[in-house]
Design a protein around this motif. Structure first.
Motif, PDB file in Angstrom:
ATOM      1  N   GLU A   6      21.741 -65.894   9.369  1.00 15.45           N
ATOM      2  CA  GLU A   6      22.118 -65.745  10.771  1.00 15.45           C
ATOM      3  C   GLU A   6      21.341 -64.622  11.456  1.00 15.45           C
ATOM      4  O   GLU A   6      21.322 -64.539  12.678  1.00 15.45           O
ATOM      5  CB  GLU A   6      23.610 -65.464  10.880  1.00 15.45           C
ATOM      6  CG  GLU A   6      24.461 -66.612  10.409  1.00 15.45           C
ATOM      7  CD  GLU A   6      25.938 -66.253  10.373  1.00 15.45           C
ATOM      8  OE1 GLU A   6      26.321 -65.177  10.857  1.00 15.45           O
ATOM      9  OE2 GLU A   6      26.703 -67.062   9.839  1.00 15.45           O
ATOM     10  N   HIS A   7      20.718 -63.767  10.681  1.00 18.36           N
ATOM     11  CA  HIS A   7      19.998 -62.624  11.234  1.00 18.36           C
ATOM     12  C   HIS A   7      18.499 -62.866  11.330  1.00 18.36           C
ATOM     13  O   HIS A   7      17.768 -61.993  11.767  1.00 18.36           O
ATOM     14  CB  HIS A   7      20.279 -61.377  10.397  1.00 18.36           C
ATOM     15  CG  HIS A   7      21.722 -61.021  10.381  1.00 18.36           C
ATOM     16  ND1 HIS A   7      22.324 -60.344  11.416  1.00 18.36           N
ATOM     17  CD2 HIS A   7      22.698 -61.285   9.490  1.00 18.36           C
ATOM     18  CE1 HIS A   7      23.609 -60.189  11.152  1.00 18.36           C
ATOM     19  NE2 HIS A   7      23.859 -60.756   9.994  1.00 18.36           N
ATOM     20  N   ASP A   9      15.500 -64.728  13.065  1.00 16.38           N
ATOM     21  CA  ASP A   9      15.142 -65.457  14.272  1.00 16.38           C
ATOM     22  C   ASP A   9      14.469 -66.773  13.875  1.00 16.38           C
ATOM     23  O   ASP A   9      13.571 -66.769  13.037  1.00 16.38           O
ATOM     24  CB  ASP A   9      14.183 -64.606  15.102  1.00 16.38           C
ATOM     25  CG  ASP A   9      13.921 -65.177  16.466  1.00 16.38           C
ATOM     26  OD1 ASP A   9      13.643 -66.384  16.567  1.00 16.38           O
ATOM     27  OD2 ASP A   9      13.978 -64.413  17.438  1.00 16.38           O
ATOM     28  N   HIS A  40      14.682 -56.984  17.255  1.00 18.07           N
ATOM     29  CA  HIS A  40      15.739 -57.948  16.940  1.00 18.07           C
ATOM     30  C   HIS A  40      16.274 -57.724  15.523  1.00 18.07           C
ATOM     31  O   HIS A  40      17.485 -57.707  15.305  1.00 18.07           O
ATOM     32  CB  HIS A  40      15.214 -59.372  17.085  1.00 18.07           C
ATOM     33  CG  HIS A  40      16.177 -60.411  16.624  1.00 18.07           C
ATOM     34  ND1 HIS A  40      17.338 -60.705  17.298  1.00 18.07           N
ATOM     35  CD2 HIS A  40      16.164 -61.212  15.536  1.00 18.07           C
ATOM     36  CE1 HIS A  40      17.996 -61.642  16.646  1.00 18.07           C
ATOM     37  NE2 HIS A  40      17.300 -61.968  15.578  1.00 18.07           N
ATOM     38  N   ALA A  43      18.379 -54.513  15.431  1.00 13.87           N
ATOM     39  CA  ALA A  43      19.662 -54.666  16.126  1.00 13.87           C
ATOM     40  C   ALA A  43      20.636 -55.536  15.339  1.00 13.87           C
ATOM     41  O   ALA A  43      21.839 -55.258  15.308  1.00 13.87           O
ATOM     42  CB  ALA A  43      19.437 -55.259  17.517  1.00 13.87           C
ATOM     43  N   SER A  44      20.137 -56.571  14.694  1.00  7.90           N
ATOM     44  CA  SER A  44      21.046 -57.489  14.001  1.00  7.90           C
ATOM     45  C   SER A  44      21.478 -56.986  12.629  1.00  7.90           C
ATOM     46  O   SER A  44      22.409 -57.528  12.040  1.00  7.90           O
ATOM     47  CB  SER A  44      20.406 -58.872  13.868  1.00  7.90           C
ATOM     48  OG  SER A  44      19.347 -58.843  12.951  1.00  7.90           O
ATOM     49  N   THR A  45      20.820 -55.952  12.126  1.00  6.60           N
ATOM     50  CA  THR A  45      21.176 -55.442  10.797  1.00  6.60           C
ATOM     51  C   THR A  45      21.556 -53.965  10.797  1.00  6.60           C
ATOM     52  O   THR A  45      21.756 -53.381   9.737  1.00  6.60           O
ATOM     53  CB  THR A  45      20.009 -55.647   9.805  1.00  6.60           C
ATOM     54  OG1 THR A  45      18.853 -54.954  10.291  1.00  6.60           O
ATOM     55  CG2 THR A  45      19.681 -57.119   9.628  1.00  6.60           C
TER      56      THR A  45
END
Length: 63
Positions: A6-7, A9, A40, A43-45
Motif C-alpha cells: 500500500e506504500h 506508488d 511520497h 511521508a507514507s512510512t
C-alpha cells in the motif's frame, strides 16, 4: 494496519526486467521524478517506528 504494498506508488511498479531497468534509470537521472517519489515514500512510512507498529498490531488483535 495495512501492508507494505500500500506504500508503493503504482508508478514505481514493474513487471519485466526491462521495465525495472527503465525505472531505475529514470530515478537516477530525472531529479523531479526522484524527488516526488522520495517525498511520497518518506511521508507514507514516517510512522514505521517498531514500538508504534507493535502497539497498533496488539491493539488490532485485541479487538
Amino acid at each position: 494496519m495495512g501492508w507494505l504494498a500500500e506504500h508503493i506508488d503504482p508508478e514505481l511498479c514493474f513487471s519485466t526486467t526491462a521495465e525495472a531497468v527503465e525505472l531505475a534509470e529514470r530515478l537516477a537521472v530525472d531529479d523531479e521524478f526522484h524527488a516526488v517519489h522520495v517525498k511520497h515514500a518518506h511521508a507514507s512510512t514516517a510512522d514505521f517506528a517498531p514500538a508504534l507498529i507493535a502497539a497498533r498490531y496488539l491493539e488490532a488483535i485485541s479487538r
